[in-house]
Design an enzyme around this catalytic site. Sequence first.
Site, PDB file in Angstrom:
ATOM      1  N   HIS A  47      42.274  35.100  42.920  1.00 61.01           N
ATOM      2  CA  HIS A  47      42.956  36.324  43.348  1.00 61.01           C
ATOM      3  C   HIS A  47      42.016  37.409  43.848  1.00 61.01           C
ATOM      4  O   HIS A  47      42.383  38.197  44.709  1.00 61.01           O
ATOM      5  CB  HIS A  47      43.784  36.894  42.206  1.00 61.01           C
ATOM      6  CG  HIS A  47      44.913  36.006  41.806  1.00 61.01           C
ATOM      7  ND1 HIS A  47      45.846  36.382  40.871  1.00 61.01           N
ATOM      8  CD2 HIS A  47      45.262  34.761  42.193  1.00 61.01           C
ATOM      9  CE1 HIS A  47      46.724  35.405  40.704  1.00 61.01           C
ATOM     10  NE2 HIS A  47      46.384  34.408  41.494  1.00 61.01           N
ATOM     11  N   CYS A  62      24.513  40.596  29.866  1.00 62.19           N
ATOM     12  CA  CYS A  62      23.935  41.656  29.052  1.00 62.19           C
ATOM     13  C   CYS A  62      24.612  41.555  27.683  1.00 62.19           C
ATOM     14  O   CYS A  62      25.267  40.549  27.406  1.00 62.19           O
ATOM     15  CB  CYS A  62      24.082  43.041  29.681  1.00 62.19           C
ATOM     16  SG  CYS A  62      25.728  43.768  29.653  1.00 62.19           S
TER      17      CYS A  62
END
Length: 99
Positions: free
Chosen positions: A53, A20
């Site tokens: 992670h 976007c």
Amino acid sequence: GVKCATYVAAGLADRGIVFCGTGIGISIAANKIKGIRCALVTSRVEAEFAAAHNHANMLAFGGRTTTAEDAAVYTQVWLTTPEDFAERHVRRVEMLNAL
């Protein structure tokens, strides 16, 4: 963002990438779908950590804030970085999934 996230959450796609203007709104929308961990990334390090992670299954980019070249590099990093299954990362992903 929601349509892509729905496909990923349903297992119709392994991962998704959404865009976007800034990447903020679309990442928020994608993260409303259960099972989605969409990361807005603006650097190689963020792309790496999103994969390793946080086991991000979607990336968000801002069309006004990220060049096509940078998005391609960050996507490649994200796609090639293995998930880190250290206990602290697994615990974090489990907590995120439980939300």
